[in-house]
Write a protein that holds these residues in place. Sequence first.
Motif, short mmCIF file in Angstrom:
data_model
loop_
_atom_site.label_atom_id
_atom_site.label_comp_id
_atom_site.label_asym_id
_atom_site.label_seq_id
_atom_site.Cartn_x
_atom_site.Cartn_y
_atom_site.Cartn_z
N PHE A 46 5.30 -1.93 19.23
CA PHE A 46 5.23 -2.79 18.35
C PHE A 46 6.33 -2.49 16.72
O PHE A 46 5.15 -1.46 17.48
N ALA A 47 5.87 -3.08 16.05
CA ALA A 47 5.53 -1.96 14.57
C ALA A 47 6.02 -3.07 13.80
O ALA A 47 5.99 -4.07 13.57
N TYR A 48 5.50 -2.55 12.51
CA TYR A 48 4.74 -2.83 11.16
C TYR A 48 5.73 -2.39 9.85
O TYR A 48 6.09 -0.83 10.09
N VAL A 72 6.79 -6.77 12.15
CA VAL A 72 6.18 -7.42 11.31
C VAL A 72 6.53 -7.07 9.72
O VAL A 72 5.96 -5.87 9.80
N ASN A 73 7.29 -7.47 9.07
CA ASN A 73 7.87 -7.60 7.85
C ASN A 73 6.46 -7.43 6.64
O ASN A 73 6.05 -8.26 6.61
N GLY A 87 -2.22 -3.84 9.49
CA GLY A 87 -1.66 -4.36 10.78
C GLY A 87 -1.95 -4.01 12.36
O GLY A 87 -1.85 -4.16 13.06
N ALA A 88 -0.62 -2.90 12.11
CA ALA A 88 -1.04 -1.53 13.23
C ALA A 88 -2.03 -0.99 14.19
O ALA A 88 -2.63 -1.68 15.12
N TYR A 89 -3.42 -0.81 12.97
CA TYR A 89 -4.60 -0.57 13.64
C TYR A 89 -4.76 -1.69 14.35
O TYR A 89 -5.74 -1.36 15.42
N SER A 231 -8.78 0.41 5.23
CA SER A 231 -9.64 -1.01 4.16
C SER A 231 -8.07 -1.15 3.56
O SER A 231 -7.30 -1.26 2.59
N MET A 232 -8.30 -2.44 3.59
CA MET A 232 -7.72 -3.39 2.37
C MET A 232 -8.19 -4.31 1.35
O MET A 232 -8.73 -5.06 2.53
N ARG A 233 -8.87 -3.99 0.39
CA ARG A 233 -8.60 -5.22 -0.36
C ARG A 233 -8.86 -5.47 -1.93
O ARG A 233 -7.66 -4.34 -2.41
#
Lengths: 381, 134
Positions: A46-48, A72-73, A87-89, A231-233
């Motif tokens: 897979f790829a992001y 996934v773009n 996303g990949a994680y 994390s992404m916030r």
Amino acid sequence: MTEACIVGIGIHPFGRTEGVSGLRQGEFAARAALADAGLEWSQMQFAYGGSDAAGKADTLVSQLGRTSLPFVNVINGCATGGSALYGAYNTIRAGEFDLGMVVGFDKHPRGAFDPNPADWGLPDWYGETGMMVTTQFFAMKLRRYMDEFGISTASLGRVAVKAYRNGALAPHAWRRTPVDIDTILNSPMVNDPLTKFMFCSPGEGGVALILASERKARELGVTGIKVKGVSMRTRPSGSFEVFAPYLDVERGSSASVVASRAAFDMAALGPADIDVAQLQDTESGAEIMHMAENGFCRDGDQEAWLAEGRSDIGGELPINTDGGCMACGEPIGASGLRQIYENVVQLRGTAGARQVPGTPRTGYSHVYGAPGLSAVVILQC
Amino acid sequence: MVTARPAHHPLATDPTPRLIAGRDASGRYVFPLPADGEYQPVELPRQGTLWSYTVQRFAPKSPPFRGLLPFEPFAVGYVKLGATLIIESRLTGVAFDAMRIGMPMELTTLQIPTAPEGEMLTTFAFRPVTAGST
């Protein structure tokens, strides 16, 4: 629980590469990451990937191979790379796949970004009257911070000196010539108190990372760098972010504070455990404020940190060891992944002249962007 | 001379300059007033204090910027309006080296010459409160 690690890294040099599209720079980085891991594209499950201004990442399959993998773009402003990694994680942690790629690239025209107010949910007059300028925000957040916590102009200069000194030692950096503090302080003012040499510029570049589950890494016979926290916030109430026609009177924290705490909690680590850090340094003041927002020092302590060289390579917490955005430029889609690339190089002990001494074991990266979002990644070897 | 004000601009000028914000049922202010009708229009205080500032030294990208070239640097800041909001605004009538956090400011209007039509864009701005101001 399945843990993920980084088993391959690749970078296309940052800066300006005439005649090479952003997508091609992403392809270059992807091939370099595969070579670094000793893997083939056909092994990627897979790829992001993403860019802000240089095209759709999934079209890379035309160059890399039409293997029908899910790709996934990601388009998430300055956190594009961080969001792709997120996303990949989670794809690996969920157990769906155990080997994949994250790629980010970009190619921006010269000069400041030229946002369209409607894209940001803002009225046209905000842009027409000259207030929709990212550099104004950085200057005004900094002006307030300097007054409140006693940060000097000399400290702004010291951050930039460090950036160009470190950039001179990093083969992938754009600005590779050291600059002295007088030149930095006396260069033309862009947005007071920030001069030209205190800012990063939009640029070009590409970075790719290969992620594997720890089990897959063992199976492949490679030693990975563990992803301990991701994390992404977005912005909390009362924060001061870019493109804000108004602020709440009741002041709050920031997207970076929230993202940092979440990543530290996930990693079960604290700021004192970090050996090397890459912090968003859109300009000198951003690095200073982000030192505190990410928990590495108290507000105002940066003055002593910088005077004593505590964030230099060789200091107690080296920050932006490849010169950061100031020396590398800021290709939006690639910038956050460059920070992770640099931390992997440092944790592998292969950073050459810019290697942090003493075998660093933990690396922290933090990216910040409009309209107020931050992504943090904590690595450990 | 043609003067124009963009749609949904928060400035009312009759009889004096006023800024219109929105307030929701919980009392939270937003600026400018959203067009969707969920917020009650509310007039903001005309005086406040300078909360932060900078000088725009280079021409912003156009579009979206409509100011005339050659570019003249201008001051911009955030002004705290009592207990309502902190508003981002062009600043006028103040020397670049005289700006200080905390200085009293008041609402005024600003005419921005635009390119290439030559019309004036009317917008809001804040200026230092001078003796005799109300």
